[in-house]
Design a protein around this motif. Structure first.
Motif, mmCIF file in Angstrom:
data_model
loop_
_atom_site.group_PDB
_atom_site.id
_atom_site.type_symbol
_atom_site.label_atom_id
_atom_site.label_comp_id
_atom_site.label_asym_id
_atom_site.label_seq_id
_atom_site.Cartn_x
_atom_site.Cartn_y
_atom_site.Cartn_z
ATOM 1 N N TRP A 104 0.826 -1.202 0.000
ATOM 2 C CA TRP A 104 0.000 0.000 0.000
ATOM 3 C C TRP A 104 0.858 1.249 0.000
ATOM 4 N N ILE A 105 0.330 2.304 -0.582
ATOM 5 C CA ILE A 105 0.956 3.623 -0.554
ATOM 6 C C ILE A 105 -0.018 4.576 0.127
ATOM 7 N N MET A 106 0.468 5.329 1.086
ATOM 8 C CA MET A 106 -0.385 6.279 1.789
ATOM 9 C C MET A 106 -0.379 7.615 1.060
ATOM 10 N N LEU A 107 -1.564 8.066 0.657
ATOM 11 C CA LEU A 107 -1.717 9.336 -0.035
ATOM 12 C C LEU A 107 -2.059 10.432 0.968
ATOM 13 N N PRO A 108 -1.943 11.694 0.574
ATOM 14 C CA PRO A 108 -2.320 12.792 1.473
ATOM 15 C C PRO A 108 -3.745 12.632 1.989
ATOM 16 N N GLY A 109 -3.960 12.980 3.239
ATOM 17 C CA GLY A 109 -5.283 12.848 3.836
ATOM 18 C C GLY A 109 -5.510 11.491 4.469
ATOM 19 N N GLY A 110 -4.434 10.686 4.566
ATOM 20 C CA GLY A 110 -4.566 9.374 5.187
ATOM 21 C C GLY A 110 -5.244 8.344 4.312
ATOM 22 N N ILE A 111 -5.321 8.604 3.001
ATOM 23 C CA ILE A 111 -5.962 7.667 2.071
ATOM 24 C C ILE A 111 -4.942 6.617 1.636
ATOM 25 N N SER A 112 -5.323 5.344 1.742
ATOM 26 C CA SER A 112 -4.431 4.263 1.324
ATOM 27 C C SER A 112 -4.763 3.846 -0.105
ATOM 28 N N PHE A 113 -3.721 3.530 -0.867
ATOM 29 C CA PHE A 113 -3.870 3.172 -2.274
ATOM 30 C C PHE A 113 -3.062 1.912 -2.545
ATOM 31 N N GLN A 114 -3.692 0.906 -3.154
ATOM 32 C CA GLN A 114 -3.016 -0.353 -3.452
ATOM 33 C C GLN A 114 -2.757 -0.441 -4.955
ATOM 34 N N PRO A 115 -1.541 -0.156 -5.406
ATOM 35 C CA PRO A 115 -1.236 -0.121 -6.841
ATOM 36 C C PRO A 115 -1.562 -1.416 -7.584
ATOM 37 N N SER A 116 -1.373 -2.563 -6.936
ATOM 38 C CA SER A 116 -1.580 -3.834 -7.634
ATOM 39 C C SER A 116 -3.007 -4.007 -8.128
ATOM 40 N N GLU A 117 -3.983 -3.365 -7.449
ATOM 41 C CA GLU A 117 -5.370 -3.460 -7.901
ATOM 42 C C GLU A 117 -5.545 -2.782 -9.254
ATOM 43 N N LEU A 118 -4.961 -1.612 -9.409
ATOM 44 C CA LEU A 118 -5.044 -0.898 -10.683
ATOM 45 C C LEU A 118 -4.220 -1.600 -11.753
ATOM 46 N N VAL A 119 -3.109 -2.194 -11.355
ATOM 47 C CA VAL A 119 -2.260 -2.918 -12.299
ATOM 48 C C VAL A 119 -3.004 -4.116 -12.886
ATOM 49 N N LYS A 120 -3.913 -4.720 -12.121
ATOM 50 C CA LYS A 120 -4.706 -5.832 -12.655
ATOM 51 C C LYS A 120 -5.509 -5.385 -13.876
ATOM 52 N N VAL A 121 -6.086 -4.201 -13.806
ATOM 53 C CA VAL A 121 -6.870 -3.670 -14.927
ATOM 54 C C VAL A 121 -5.951 -3.390 -16.115
ATOM 55 N N PHE A 122 -4.800 -2.771 -15.847
ATOM 56 C CA PHE A 122 -3.846 -2.501 -16.920
ATOM 57 C C PHE A 122 -3.355 -3.803 -17.549
ATOM 58 N N PHE A 123 -3.171 -4.825 -16.722
ATOM 59 C CA PHE A 123 -2.702 -6.119 -17.222
ATOM 60 C C PHE A 123 -3.702 -6.709 -18.212
ATOM 61 N N ILE A 124 -4.984 -6.580 -17.924
ATOM 62 C CA ILE A 124 -6.012 -7.100 -18.827
ATOM 63 C C ILE A 124 -5.878 -6.464 -20.209
ATOM 64 N N VAL A 125 -5.660 -5.150 -20.241
ATOM 65 C CA VAL A 125 -5.533 -4.439 -21.512
ATOM 66 C C VAL A 125 -4.230 -4.809 -22.218
ATOM 67 N N THR A 126 -3.115 -4.754 -21.497
ATOM 68 C CA THR A 126 -1.811 -4.989 -22.118
ATOM 69 C C THR A 126 -1.643 -6.441 -22.554
ATOM 70 N N PHE A 127 -2.117 -7.366 -21.743
ATOM 71 C CA PHE A 127 -1.981 -8.782 -22.102
ATOM 72 C C PHE A 127 -2.877 -9.111 -23.292
ATOM 73 N N SER A 128 -4.071 -8.523 -23.345
ATOM 74 C CA SER A 128 -4.963 -8.735 -24.488
ATOM 75 C C SER A 128 -4.331 -8.218 -25.771
ATOM 76 N N ARG A 129 -3.744 -7.022 -25.684
ATOM 77 C CA ARG A 129 -3.069 -6.441 -26.850
ATOM 78 C C ARG A 129 -1.873 -7.282 -27.264
ATOM 79 N N HIS A 130 -1.117 -7.759 -26.296
ATOM 80 C CA HIS A 130 0.048 -8.609 -26.564
ATOM 81 C C HIS A 130 -0.390 -9.865 -27.319
#
Length: 393
Positions: A104-130
């Motif tokens: 997790w990465i902590m954003l301003p305001g105490g908001i937590s962000f999990q990059p791997s969740e967004l990467v899953k969506v990007f993976f669907i697009v990039t792997f499909s294109r590949h």
């Protein structure tokens, strides 16, 4: 005013309205469950969940309006962004309450962000294109082509494993397998993978799984009750909560176990236990039925896509949502080990919800643009791989 009405009419006419309604139903059901369990905590889970819903639906609509082929043309950029997001975790990564990983990465305001969740969506697009590029160049059946797909999958998997988030690693692996199989990778490569996996299980168990991960596996086979007192506590209490609801449950806001917060992470990975206790067997069946219908609609959109790329994007979203749902419910019911996977649409968590809704937007884009004409040729785009069969030997 008439122009706005016409635009909305066109949007819903070209969109998969049933998929929208199912998604909204899941979101509404989720808010009911999270609002009910809110009384067990001083932290407001509803506020970030509603904010994530609003942002998620806005993003989904925007993605729907953009032709998925245009999005996929930026697949190299998406891969670079994905790599950057995952590498940022090693610099700014933090643990959050209830997790044993640094993902997790902590954003301003105490908001937590999990990059791997967004990467899953990007993976669907990039792997499909590949896969589309390999298909067009007749490389999908060649060893080098398959190796390139494995490398494409292995990069995020290795980085996420190094962060300690092996639950997400599992989702990536299943997405890879399902997309590769449906996309036409030959069966002999899967047989080789199965043999290597079977041979590597002792090595994985001895050198890659830590003691806690091993305990999570052995907990589901516990016969003397020791797991209930330590590493199996969460799963045991989850099963008790689901069973305590009976047929119709205690009613929303009336679950004593929900109010006590006896099930750890009941707002997140174990949200299914709230439905089980307060809405009973009927509520659980309804939840599963909504997820099942969503998966059916994702599969139907894959079959009706205008081309191979659109089909693979829908397959990727189907794989992500269906596998996460099966694993999450399986671990709550004690059928699978606890691996820290959220229940799509239902679990609290802004990053997870936002990513799922964006992925729904991708599928809607495939449906919305399935009859788009090719302006360069003045003809309707045809489904080049419509009758493509799954993997052959």
């Amino acid at each position: 005013m008439q122009k706005a009405i016409k635009g909305l009419t066109q949007f819903f006419t070209k969109s998969d309205v049933i998929l929208w309604l199912l998604t909204i139903s899941a979101s509404a059901y989720s808010l009911l469950l999270i609002n009910s369990m809110q009384r067990a905590s001083d932290y407001s889970y509803m506020t970030p969940q509603i904010l994530a819903l609003i942002l998620g639906y806005i993003a989904a609509v925007v993605v729907t309006l953009i032709d998925y082929e245009r999005i996929s043309k930026h697949w190299i950029l998406l891969m670079i962004i994905s790599l950057g997001l995952l590498l940022m975790v090693f610099v700014f990564g933090r643990n959050v309450t209830g997790t044993d990983d640094t993902a997790w990465i902590m954003l301003p305001g105490g908001i937590s962000f999990q990059p791997s969740e967004l990467v899953k969506v990007f993976f669907i697009v990039t792997f499909s294109r590949h896969m589309q590029l390999l298909k067009e160049n007749d490389m999908l059946h060649h060893l080098l082509g398959v190796i390139s797909l494995v490398i494409h999958m292995a990069v995020p998997v290795v980085l996420i494993h190094m962060q300690g988030d092996d639950g997400t690693v599992l989702i990536f692996l299943f997405m890879f397998i399902i997309m590769a199989f449906i996309g036409g990778v030959q069966l002999r490569y899967f047989l080789i993978m199965i043999v290597l996996l079977a041979a590597g299980i002792p090595i994985l168990w001895s050198y890659f799984l830590n003691e806690e991960q091993k305990n999570r596996f052995t907990a589901i086979f516990d016969i003397d009750g020791n797991a209930m007192k330590n590493y199996g506590w969460q799963q045991y209490q989850g099963k008790v909560s689901v069973a305590s609801g009976g047929l119709s449950g205690t009613g929303l806001g009336n679950g004593a176990r929900v109010a006590s917060g006896i099930v750890p992470e009941q707002e997140n990975d174990f949200i299914f236990t709230v439905a089980g206790e307060e809405l009973g067997f009927i509520g659980c069946v309804l939840l599963v039925f909504i997820l099942l219908l969503i998966c059916v609609k994702l599969a139907m959109n894959a079959m009706s896509a205008r081309d191979y790329l659109g089909r693979m994007i829908c397959v990727g979203v189907f794989a992500m949502i269906s596998v996460q749902s099966i694993i999450n419910i399986g671990m709550v019911l004690g059928l699978l080990p606890v691996v820290g996977i959220t229940l799509p649409f239902f679990s609290s968590g802004g990053t997870s919800l936002l990513s799922v809704l964006i992925s729904i937007g991708l599928v809607q884009s495939v449906h919305y643009h399935k009859d788009v004409s090719d302006s360069s040729q003045g003809v309707l785009k045809i489904n080049k791989y419509k009758y493509m069969t799954p993997a052959r030997f």
